[in-house]
Scaffold this active site. Structure first.
Site, PDB file in Angstrom:
ATOM      1  N   SER A 151       0.716  -1.233   0.082  1.00 48.54           N
ATOM      2  CA  SER A 151       0.273   0.029  -0.020  1.00 48.54           C
ATOM      3  C   SER A 151       1.002   1.144   0.231  1.00 48.54           C
ATOM      4  O   SER A 151       1.923   1.132   0.608  1.00 48.54           O
ATOM      5  CB  SER A 151      -0.888  -0.019   1.230  1.00 48.54           C
ATOM      6  OG  SER A 151      -1.448   1.381   1.307  1.00 48.54           O
ATOM      7  N   TYR A 164      -1.664  -0.282  10.368  1.00 48.39           N
ATOM      8  CA  TYR A 164      -1.862  -0.770   8.822  1.00 48.39           C
ATOM      9  C   TYR A 164      -0.550  -0.179   8.234  1.00 48.39           C
ATOM     10  O   TYR A 164       0.107  -0.789   7.517  1.00 48.39           O
ATOM     11  CB  TYR A 164      -3.228  -0.239   8.192  1.00 48.39           C
ATOM     12  CG  TYR A 164      -3.206  -0.751   6.933  1.00 48.39           C
ATOM     13  CD1 TYR A 164      -3.529  -1.895   6.442  1.00 48.39           C
ATOM     14  CD2 TYR A 164      -3.090   0.306   5.865  1.00 48.39           C
ATOM     15  CE1 TYR A 164      -3.574  -2.422   5.308  1.00 48.39           C
ATOM     16  CE2 TYR A 164      -3.249  -0.146   4.639  1.00 48.39           C
ATOM     17  CZ  TYR A 164      -3.454  -1.325   4.196  1.00 48.39           C
ATOM     18  OH  TYR A 164      -3.474  -1.884   2.945  1.00 48.39           O
TER      19      TYR A 164
END
Length: 254
Positions: A151, A164
């Site tokens: 990501s 995250y």
């Protein structure tokens, strides 16, 4: 030492394993791989019905739905053994399984140890355990590839939660280390999207993704298939690339 000029990586006759393959980016990747001629193992955690329904839609034959839960190393090892028994080979591994929890970055107390640990177990230890379990079978073929779905949060520190972001940064660094030790038989490439129009982040609807896309140079909303196409490019065309991460973000990092 192998020579270059090998040409496009053919998918026919090869076996691909996609963790988190029953939904989102994973499912889009499964569809692309099967359309390209690969036999696909659709890894799932709790989405067995989705995985089996997806297999029913795929071209080709021999595809398999297989539980590969990121938090259970013994089950991951059993899955690798099942693939070895059924197919005798593993050529492509796409680590698409992941988890997050939407926690505002300023809410330090809201990011509990339990939430933090689950995100790291699923997003970091799980892919490592999967690579560790499948690597011997992949090395046996001599020309394999691992693609880790990362990501842009790994670089920007912006995302659904601090945990995250940290997990994806760890995944990218782990990819560097693994690329060094798994070559020359296995390439390791990361694919790093920004916000994608899936249901991955709880509470974030399509409107939120469209708002982010509108602020990018290209102003294109990323769909799951856009990321799947980048995965396919990494597999089929980037034959001399390893230890790198491809950014798929409409220029959001700029």
């Amino acid at each position: 030492m192998r020579a270059g000029g090998q040409g496009e990586y053919a998918l026919e006759g090869r076996v691909a394993i996609v963790t988190g393959g029953s939904n989102g980016i994973g499912a889009a990747t499964v569809r692309r791989l099967a359309a390209g001629g690969a036999t696909v193992v659709v890894g799932y955690n709790s989405g067995q019905e989705r995985a089996e329904a997806l297999i029913g839609e795929l071209p080709g034959a021999g595809h398999l739905a297989l539980q590969i839960p990121m938090e259970d190393t013994s089950a991951i090892v059993a899955a690798a053994e099942a693939v070895a028994t059924r197919f005798g080979r593993a050529d492509m591994l796409v680590n698409s399984a992941g988890v997050t929890r939407a926690v505002p970055h300023a809410d330090l107390d809201g990011l509990t140890d339990e939430v933090f640990d689950r995100i790291l177990r699923t997003n970091v230890r799980g892919p490592f355990a999967t690579i560790r379990a499948f690597a011997p079978l992949m090395k046996r073929g001599g020309d394999a590839i691992i693609v880790n779905i990362s990501s842009l949060s790994a670089v920007t520190g912006l995302g659904s939660s601090i945990a995250y972001c940290a997990s994806k940064a760890a995944l990218d660094t782990m990819g560097l280390s693994l690329a060094r030790v798994l070559g020359p038989e296995i390439r390791v490439i990361g694919v790093s999207p920004a916000a994608v129009a899936t249901d991955f982040v709880p509470g974030r609807g399509r409107e939120g993704v469209e708002k982010q896309a509108a602020a990018t140079p290209l102003r294109i909303v990323a769909e799951a298939d856009d990321v799947a196409l980048a995965v396919m490019a990494a597999i089929t065309h980037l034959r001399l690339t390893t230890g790198s991460t491809l950014v798929v973000d409409s220029g959001r990092h700029l």
